[in-house]
Design a protein around this motif. Sequence first.
Motif, short mmCIF file in Angstrom:
data_model
loop_
_atom_site.label_atom_id
_atom_site.label_comp_id
_atom_site.label_asym_id
_atom_site.label_seq_id
_atom_site.Cartn_x
_atom_site.Cartn_y
_atom_site.Cartn_z
N LEU A 29 0.84 -1.21 0.00
CA LEU A 29 0.00 0.00 0.00
C LEU A 29 0.87 1.25 0.00
O LEU A 29 0.61 2.20 -0.74
CB LEU A 29 -0.94 0.01 1.21
CG LEU A 29 -1.83 1.22 1.37
CD1 LEU A 29 -2.78 1.37 0.19
CD2 LEU A 29 -2.61 1.14 2.67
N LYS A 30 1.92 1.24 0.79
CA LYS A 30 2.83 2.38 0.85
C LYS A 30 3.48 2.62 -0.52
O LYS A 30 3.62 3.76 -0.96
CB LYS A 30 3.90 2.12 1.90
CG LYS A 30 4.84 3.27 2.13
CD LYS A 30 5.81 2.96 3.25
CE LYS A 30 6.73 4.13 3.49
NZ LYS A 30 7.64 3.88 4.61
N LEU A 33 0.95 4.30 -2.81
CA LEU A 33 0.74 5.71 -2.47
C LEU A 33 1.97 6.56 -2.79
O LEU A 33 1.85 7.76 -3.00
CB LEU A 33 0.36 5.84 -1.00
CG LEU A 33 -1.04 5.32 -0.66
CD1 LEU A 33 -1.24 5.26 0.83
CD2 LEU A 33 -2.10 6.20 -1.31
N ARG A 41 -3.00 8.30 -6.20
CA ARG A 41 -2.91 8.49 -4.74
C ARG A 41 -4.22 9.01 -4.18
O ARG A 41 -4.71 8.53 -3.18
CB ARG A 41 -1.77 9.45 -4.42
CG ARG A 41 -1.64 9.75 -2.94
CD ARG A 41 -0.48 10.70 -2.66
NE ARG A 41 -0.49 11.20 -1.30
CZ ARG A 41 -0.08 10.52 -0.25
NH1 ARG A 41 0.40 9.31 -0.39
NH2 ARG A 41 -0.13 11.05 0.96
N ARG A 42 -4.81 9.95 -4.87
CA ARG A 42 -6.08 10.53 -4.41
C ARG A 42 -7.19 9.48 -4.41
O ARG A 42 -7.95 9.38 -3.45
CB ARG A 42 -6.47 11.70 -5.30
CG ARG A 42 -7.71 12.42 -4.84
CD ARG A 42 -7.98 13.64 -5.73
NE ARG A 42 -9.15 14.34 -5.28
CZ ARG A 42 -10.40 13.98 -5.54
NH1 ARG A 42 -10.64 12.91 -6.24
NH2 ARG A 42 -11.41 14.69 -5.09
N MET A 44 -6.81 6.27 -4.10
CA MET A 44 -6.55 5.31 -3.03
C MET A 44 -6.91 5.90 -1.67
O MET A 44 -7.47 5.21 -0.82
CB MET A 44 -5.08 4.88 -3.04
CG MET A 44 -4.77 3.79 -2.04
SD MET A 44 -5.69 2.26 -2.31
CE MET A 44 -4.72 1.53 -3.59
N LEU A 45 -6.63 7.18 -1.45
CA LEU A 45 -7.00 7.82 -0.19
C LEU A 45 -8.52 7.86 -0.02
O LEU A 45 -9.03 7.63 1.07
CB LEU A 45 -6.41 9.23 -0.11
CG LEU A 45 -4.88 9.29 0.05
CD1 LEU A 45 -4.40 10.72 -0.04
CD2 LEU A 45 -4.45 8.66 1.36
N TYR A 88 -2.55 7.31 6.83
CA TYR A 88 -2.64 8.14 5.62
C TYR A 88 -3.76 9.17 5.61
O TYR A 88 -3.86 9.94 4.68
CB TYR A 88 -2.77 7.24 4.39
CG TYR A 88 -1.59 6.31 4.24
CD1 TYR A 88 -0.33 6.81 3.95
CD2 TYR A 88 -1.73 4.95 4.43
CE1 TYR A 88 0.76 5.97 3.85
CE2 TYR A 88 -0.65 4.10 4.33
CZ TYR A 88 0.59 4.61 4.04
OH TYR A 88 1.68 3.78 3.93
N HIS A 126 -8.80 16.03 0.15
CA HIS A 126 -8.90 14.69 -0.41
C HIS A 126 -10.11 14.56 -1.33
O HIS A 126 -10.06 13.85 -2.34
CB HIS A 126 -9.02 13.63 0.68
CG HIS A 126 -7.74 13.38 1.42
ND1 HIS A 126 -6.51 13.30 0.80
CD2 HIS A 126 -7.49 13.19 2.73
CE1 HIS A 126 -5.58 13.08 1.70
NE2 HIS A 126 -6.15 13.01 2.88
#
Length: 128
Positions: A29-30, A33, A41-42, A44-45, A88, A126
Amino acid sequence: FLRDLPHLPAADRTFPPAASKRIRSRMDLKAVLASGDPAGRRRMLVAIFCAAVRRSRVPAGNGCPTDAPFVGADGHTYEAVKRAFCAYSGMKSCAICRRGGQGAFYCRLFRKHDFSEKELDIIQEHFA
């Protein structure tokens, strides 16, 4: 504001994820991101936020572990929605919960403690 979260496609609403799927680690996951794709990234957040909110609405002791796996925006299953949210989301627990050793997941989603102005700015960033 929690009820105003964007709705994910039906395929991403499986909770808990299918047991047949390989559960990816927090390091995977890191890496996703940190991949450098701002749109990815957005997404996933947003998926982490939505999965955390869905998990917070499942009653405790309902056969679902507290730190359940979740389906990310890329369709892969990742471990530990609670840890992903704490790591996160950019949110911290309030002073009362911090003294009790509780993290942001329990403070903000289970106990529904108020958000600070800084945290509201993070959320709007976000979902903007």
